[in-house]
Design an enzyme around this catalytic site. Structure first.
Site, short mmCIF file in Angstrom:
data_model
loop_
_atom_site.label_atom_id
_atom_site.label_comp_id
_atom_site.label_asym_id
_atom_site.label_seq_id
_atom_site.Cartn_x
_atom_site.Cartn_y
_atom_site.Cartn_z
N GLY A 1 0.87 -1.17 0.00
CA GLY A 1 0.00 0.00 0.00
C GLY A 1 0.90 1.21 0.00
CB CYS B 1 5.57 5.45 -3.14
SG CYS B 1 5.88 6.99 -2.32
C1 UDX Z 1 8.54 3.05 -0.86
C2 UDX Z 1 9.97 2.78 -1.30
O1 UDX Z 1 10.53 1.74 -0.48
C3 UDX Z 1 10.81 4.05 -1.16
O2 UDX Z 1 12.12 3.81 -1.61
C4 UDX Z 1 10.16 5.14 -1.99
O3 UDX Z 1 10.88 6.35 -1.87
C5 UDX Z 1 8.73 5.37 -1.53
O4 UDX Z 1 7.98 4.15 -1.60
P1 UDX Z 1 7.19 3.27 1.38
O5 UDX Z 1 6.02 3.15 0.47
O6 UDX Z 1 7.24 4.39 2.37
O7 UDX Z 1 8.57 3.38 0.49
O8 UDX Z 1 7.28 1.94 2.25
P2 UDX Z 1 7.88 0.49 1.98
O9 UDX Z 1 8.65 0.11 3.18
O10 UDX Z 1 8.55 0.43 0.67
O11 UDX Z 1 6.56 -0.44 1.93
C6 UDX Z 1 5.64 -0.23 0.91
C7 UDX Z 1 4.54 -1.28 1.07
O12 UDX Z 1 5.05 -2.57 0.72
C8 UDX Z 1 3.98 -1.39 2.48
O13 UDX Z 1 2.57 -1.55 2.40
C9 UDX Z 1 4.62 -2.66 3.02
O14 UDX Z 1 3.79 -3.32 3.97
C10 UDX Z 1 4.73 -3.50 1.75
N1 UDX Z 1 5.80 -4.50 1.78
C11 UDX Z 1 7.10 -4.08 1.88
C12 UDX Z 1 5.47 -5.84 1.63
O15 UDX Z 1 4.28 -6.20 1.55
N2 UDX Z 1 6.46 -6.76 1.59
C13 UDX Z 1 7.79 -6.40 1.69
O16 UDX Z 1 8.65 -7.28 1.65
C14 UDX Z 1 8.12 -5.03 1.86
#
Ligand code: UDX
Length: 429
Positions: free
Chosen positions: A257, A260
């Site tokens: 979610g 981004c």
């Molecule tokens: C992301 C990018 O990581 C970052 O580099 C960019 O600048 C902005 O978008 P963000 O959206 O803040 O950052 O969080 P992130 O930690 O990437 O997680 C995004 C989503 O992926 C979250 O909903 C998280 O729960 C999910 N996620 C992340 C997974 O489901 N599995 C994973 O292994 C990692």
């Protein structure tokens, strides 16, 4: 240097504060008086670990100045950062109206050579449009260049990610602009990627889309593992040991979610379409991500037989832990689908309750997870908050009507949960 930031959200406020803390004089221009007044008092519109203290320290030091007015800020600024929101339109295309609006006002107030840097994630070619708008709006003597310096910060670790980036991407159109930006970053050690505007814009989309692809790939492997009896966590940990793959972003669960990944994947699909390229790989990444949420609902429906009238407790609402951000949070879709099936929902989140109350109606907001669990027929973990991992599962299980647990972020050990008496369902396990 003297810097100005347009926008004080998760990107603008963090980056402005970091550069102020590095010794620059930083103006932050907003357009909502109440928010700017609060920021002047060190009251932030967002939650980000460690940010409030850093903002207050730099306000006190006189390095961080919040204003509604372009006049004291833009003239004489070495760099002006555009860090306003670019939310997706229904079509998936990025809405650039605010970017263009502030670009015009920047142009009208320019004096002295200034680099305008678009921090917001924008479609390829937007920097050229921003340059045109500023050219048309500016007094003829003002000199400027545009530069694309995409950010890679993650919510919840934004300060660290800004201070210790894996690389600094500088898409500039002149050597002069490049030098100014390199100088601005001199106290941040990271490999520099010096390139042109379009390449810098594409790096940002490619980076986020690839990370989203890793997550959807993990969720597809999880689905197949459930059917074949494999343990997806062990599969993904094992492939992650291969340096060419890497272990990060291979956690299956309720899906990605945030502000981004969903936006950037949609935008890149839409940009490709506008150049007659059907980016079907990313379309499938999106489909798998939607499926990940639906699968949680399917598992809940199957476990409860009929959710009608049943009480379902939700652990976590934010799109991920360590943030209050609810944008595109899987919990929203999961809750709405279960409400439609007649379930009664109770929920708790350590940080995002206020944001959630504006987004999700007719559910009971509880003050902790034990209140959520009391009398519940089923619990669903939607966000991987550390405080949930240390919960007293025995107490939780004894307070439920039926001990059913869907661990949408695989935060609990299946063996331990089953030992305590839960019917435990994870993702890919
Ligand atoms: C992301 C990018 O990581 C970052 O580099 C960019 O600048 C902005 O978008 P963000 O959206 O803040 O950052 O969080 P992130 O930690 O990437 O997680 C995004 C989503 O992926 C979250 O909903 C998280 O729960 C999910 N996620 C992340 C997974 O489901 N599995 C994973 O292994 C990692």
């Amino acid at each position: 240097m003297k810097l100005t930031f347009l926008g004080h959200g998760y990107v603008g406020l963090v980056t402005a504060t970091i550069f102020a803390d590095l010794g620059n004089t930083v103006y932050v221009i907003g357009h909502t008086k109440e928010k700017i007044d609060n920021l002047k008092k060190g009251i932030l519109p967002i939650y980000e670990p460690g940010l409030q203290e850093l903002v207050q320290k730099n306000i006190k030091a006189g390095r961080l100045i919040f204003t509604l007015d372009y006049k004291p800020a833009i003239p004489g600024s070495d760099v002006v950062f555009i860090a306003v929101g670019t939310p997706p339109k229904p079509s998936g295309e990025a809405n650039l109206s605010t970017v263009f609006e502030v670009a015009k006002k920047i142009g009208e107030n320019l004096s002295g050579y200034t680099v305008i840097s678009v921090k917001s994630t924008v479609p390829i070619g937007t920097n050229r449009k921003v340059k045109e708008i500023i050219n048309n709006a500016k007094a003829n003597k003002a000199e400027f260049d545009v530069a694309s310096i995409p950010e890679f910060l993650r919510e919840g670790s934004a300060l660290q990610d800004t201070l210790n980036p894996d690389r600094i991407v500088i898409g500039a159109e002149s050597e002069k602009a490049r030098q100014v930006i390199i100088d601005l970053h001199k106290s941040i050690t990271a490999p520099l990627v010096l390139t042109n505007l379009e390449t810098a814009e594409m790096i940002k989309y490619a980076s986020n889309s690839f990370l989203a692809t890793k997550i959807s790939f993990s969720n597809a492997i999880a689905k197949l593992s459930e059917i074949t009896g494999a343990d997806a966590i062990q599969v993904l940990d094992a492939i992650g040991l291969d340096k060419r793959i890497g272990k990060e972003f291979l956690q299956p669960g309720a899906g990605y979610g945030g502000s981004c990944f969903p936006k950037d994947v949609k935008a890149l699909i839409s940009i490709a379409k506008s150049y007659n390229y059907k980016f079907s790989l990313l379309e499938e990444v999106e489909n798998i991500n939607k499926q990940a949420r639906q699968d949680i609902v399917k598992k809940a429906t199957k476990l409860l037989d009929n959710p009608e009238g049943k009480i379902i407790g939700i652990f976590g609402l934010a799109f991920k832990s360590n943030t209050d951000d609810m944008r595109e949070a899987p919990s929203i879709d999961i809750i709405n689908a279960l409400k439609e099936k007649g379930a009664k929902i109770k929920a708790y989140d350590p940080q995002s309750m206020n944001n959630a109350k504006g987004l999700i109606k007719d559910i009971e907001f509880c003050k902790n997870i034990y209140e959520v669990a009391k009398g519940a027929d089923l619990l669903i973990v939607a966000t991987d908050w550390n405080e949930f991992k240390e919960a007293d599962l025995v107490k939780i299980k004894n307070s439920m009507r039926t001990p059913l647990l869907i661990d949408g972020r695989n935060i609990y050990s299946p063996e331990k949960a089953k030992e305590i008496g839960f019917t435990y369902i994870g993702v890919g396990r």
